[in-house]
Scaffold this motif. Structure first.
Motif, PDB file in Angstrom:
ATOM      1  N   ARG A 142       1.192  -0.789   0.452  1.00 14.02           N
ATOM      2  CA  ARG A 142       0.408   0.282  -0.177  1.00 14.02           C
ATOM      3  C   ARG A 142       0.760   1.567   0.453  1.00 14.02           C
ATOM      4  NH1 ARG A 142      -4.828  -2.193   4.593  1.00 14.02           N
ATOM      5  NH2 ARG A 142      -5.962  -2.892   2.074  1.00 14.02           N
ATOM      6  N   ARG A 147      -1.862   2.100  -3.262  1.00 11.12           N
ATOM      7  CA  ARG A 147      -4.237   1.486  -3.374  1.00 11.12           C
ATOM      8  C   ARG A 147      -4.461   1.037  -2.063  1.00 11.12           C
ATOM      9  NH1 ARG A 147      -2.085  -1.454  -9.300  1.00 11.12           N
ATOM     10  NH2 ARG A 147      -1.476   0.695 -10.538  1.00 11.12           N
ATOM     11  N   ASN A 149      -6.901  -1.899  -1.846  1.00 14.41           N
ATOM     12  CA  ASN A 149      -7.038  -2.859  -2.554  1.00 14.41           C
ATOM     13  C   ASN A 149      -6.273  -4.063  -1.981  1.00 14.41           C
ATOM     14  OD1 ASN A 149      -9.939  -2.148  -1.846  1.00 14.41           O
ATOM     15  ND2 ASN A 149     -10.193  -2.018  -4.453  1.00 14.41           N
ATOM     16  N   GLN A 184     -11.908  -3.762   1.796  1.00 12.54           N
ATOM     17  CA  GLN A 184     -10.749  -4.026   0.738  1.00 12.54           C
ATOM     18  C   GLN A 184      -9.812  -5.605   0.656  1.00 12.54           C
ATOM     19  OE1 GLN A 184     -10.121  -1.080   3.294  1.00 12.54           O
ATOM     20  NE2 GLN A 184     -11.502  -0.063   2.014  1.00 12.54           N
ATOM     21  N   HIS A 218     -13.593  -3.506  -9.624  1.00 10.95           N
ATOM     22  CA  HIS A 218     -13.833  -3.118  -8.513  1.00 10.95           C
ATOM     23  C   HIS A 218     -12.411  -1.774  -9.371  1.00 10.95           C
ATOM     24  CE1 HIS A 218     -15.913  -5.019  -6.253  1.00 10.95           C
ATOM     25  NE2 HIS A 218     -15.273  -6.299  -6.628  1.00 10.95           N
ATOM     26  N   GLY A 219     -12.338  -1.798 -10.936  1.00 12.54           N
ATOM     27  CA  GLY A 219     -11.185  -1.533 -10.862  1.00 12.54           C
ATOM     28  C   GLY A 219      -9.773  -1.389 -10.455  1.00 12.54           C
ATOM     29  N   GLU A 221      -7.008  -0.450 -10.743  1.00 11.95           N
ATOM     30  CA  GLU A 221      -6.123   0.518 -10.577  1.00 11.95           C
ATOM     31  C   GLU A 221      -6.048   1.089  -8.735  1.00 11.95           C
ATOM     32  OE1 GLU A 221      -9.577   2.597 -11.168  1.00 11.95           O
ATOM     33  OE2 GLU A 221      -9.080   1.207 -12.280  1.00 11.95           O
ATOM     34  N   THR A 222      -6.874   0.063  -8.409  1.00 13.37           N
ATOM     35  CA  THR A 222      -7.387  -0.012  -7.395  1.00 13.37           C
ATOM     36  C   THR A 222      -6.763  -1.217  -5.638  1.00 13.37           C
ATOM     37  OG1 THR A 222      -9.573  -0.793  -7.209  1.00 13.37           O
ATOM     38  CG2 THR A 222      -9.295   1.304  -7.691  1.00 13.37           C
TER      39      THR A 222
END
Length: 450
Positions: A142, A147, A149, A184, A218-219, A221-222
């Motif tokens: 993280r 990000r 998730n 997450q 959920h994307g 990029e997350t």
């Protein structure tokens, strides 16, 4: 270090019905002092452990097919480990590496940086438990990506802390009643061939497609990290379909997600390679080790790409007992034990011998659904032969029969229907063969096979 104790005979011996009277008495005392929240696979009290034998307080010599849940892989009384720990004990037991430093911590990190897969520049961080290392890997991912998730997988087990419980799949006993859990965390199917709905030949491609779908929903990029065990431990010693780990590596690269391999149970020689991911030729960005890392003393580590490991601000990682000097000394003893290659060779021999005993059961015992694993990390799954309905009752009965006959085995799997075998890598061939005979006899007798 030379022991003054007589060697423990490396043969199974039942002096008293297991558990014996002394163990029963001590277990009663335990029950009056220790919370009932702690379970016990076999309620016997151990006096000594050596080679492949556990000697209990009643004089029973029990064959060890558990290794303290894959911890004492080099043996519970390894001379390299003992010598290193004894020497460190003479110097000091603790200072806290964040307060005043000591060489053992750096030496362990140096070995991990050199021996974990990947030729890139690495750094390591040491902690105490596997769950602690998993949590710190997420913190690192993280911090490096910004990000939130995390993607994990069905049948995963990553620990008992609050975050790692969220990452762990199995509800009972690990998560039941302990929520709410951190958010997450997203879960994808694992490409486990035996139970894949459309057949084992489709497991890899369809599981990878499911991963892509979850990321898209959920994307991508997350997502900071994708975390997987190269062979799932508590989930049932599940070996993923060929190509699954390499497919995950490709997906992670495509979306700049940190690929984290949790080798806590499968690593440190257990599968016949230093690390189980080597069988797949897959390299992680962050690599987690624990359990057998320090031969019975509490030590865990995160090792990874320097840019990722150094993305965390100074003081952001640590812990009072992280990389304790005694544990670091033990780990250096473990590394020494692996130097001549004999332990890795032993793991491969264990697999060959065990499969020769266990695989014929696939044809002779209907409820034996699969024999799987690598090296000295093997399992037998029990299920209905027509529906694959899990047979936890069979696994429980087989384990109980083995325990009564002087063989310690452990039950695992999401449905509790798997017997897992984790003998120490130093177990003798005769003792291994005897234990396997006890196991196969128990399986046949519990299922009415002559």
């Amino acid at each position: 270090m030379v022991s003054t104790l007589a060697p423990v005979l490396q043969s199974r011996h039942i002096a008293h019905p297991i558990p014996g009277p002394r163990s029963r008495h001590l277990h009663e005392q335990r029950s009056s002092e220790v919370t009932s929240a702690f379970g016990a696979a076999l309620p016997v009290f151990i006096e000594r452990a050596e080679g492949g034998i556990l000697l209990d307080v009643d004089g029973n010599r029990i064959i060890d097919f558990a290794s303290g849940i894959a911890v004492t892989s080099v043996g519970a009384t390894n001379t390299f480990v003992q010598a290193r720990v004894a020497a460190q004990l003479d110097r000091f037991t603790h200072t806290c590496f964040m307060v005043t430093e000591y060489e053992g911590f750096t030496e362990v990190c140096r070995w991990l940086n050199a021996h974990t897969p990947g030729t890139f520049d690495k750094r390591s961080a040491l902690f105490s438990t596997g769950a602690e290392a998993v949590e710190n890997a997420i913190k690192i991912a993280r911090a490096a990506t910004g990000r939130p998730n995390v993607l994990v997988f069905d049948e995963a087990y990553h620990g008992r802390s609050l975050l790692t419980m969220a990452m762990t799949a199995k509800e009972n006993p690990y998560k039941m009643g302990f929520g709410p859990f951190p958010e997450q965390i997203f879960r994808a199917p694992n490409a486990a061939p035996l139970r894949w709905p459309t057949g084992p030949e489709n497991a890899c491609a369809e599981a990878l497609a499911a991963v892509e779908a979850i990321l898209a929903a959920h994307g991508p990029e997350t997502f900071a990290a994708m975390v997987i065990e190269p062979i799932q431990g508590e989930g049932g010693f599940l070996v993923p379909a060929d190509g699954f780990l390499t497919g995950l590596r490709r997906i992670a690269d495509e979306h700049e997600i940190i690929f984290v391999i949790d080798e806590i149970q499968a690593g440190m020689g257990r599968t016949g390679r230093l690390f189980a991911s080597e069988h797949e030729g897959v390299v992680a960005d962050l690599f987690i080790t624990a359990k057998a890392l320090a031969g019975g003393l509490p030590l865990s580590a995160v090792t990874g790409r320097t840019a990722l490991m150094n993305a965390v601000h100074t003081g952001g990682l640590g812990g009072t007992y992280a990389g304790n000097p005694l544990s670091c000394a033990a780990a250096l003893g473990v590394f020494e034990a692996f130097e001549d290659g004999s332990l890795l060779a032993n793991a491969r021999v264990i697999e060959t011998i065990a499969r020769a005993h266990l695989e014929p059961l696939l044809d002779s015992v209907a409820v034996v659904a699969e024999v799987r694993g690598r090296g000295a990390m093997l399992a037998i799954e029990f299920a209905d032969p027509l529906t694959l309905t899990p047979r936890a009752d069979v696994a429980k009965a087989v384990a109980a029969a083995c325990h009564a006959d002087g063989l310690l085995v452990l039950v695992c799997g999401t449905f509790g229907n798997v017997i897992r075998l984790l003998p120490p890598l130093v177990i003798g061939t005769d003792l291994l063969e005897d234990g396997l005979r006890v196991l196969t006899t128990a399986i046949k007798q519990q299922n009415g096979v002559a």
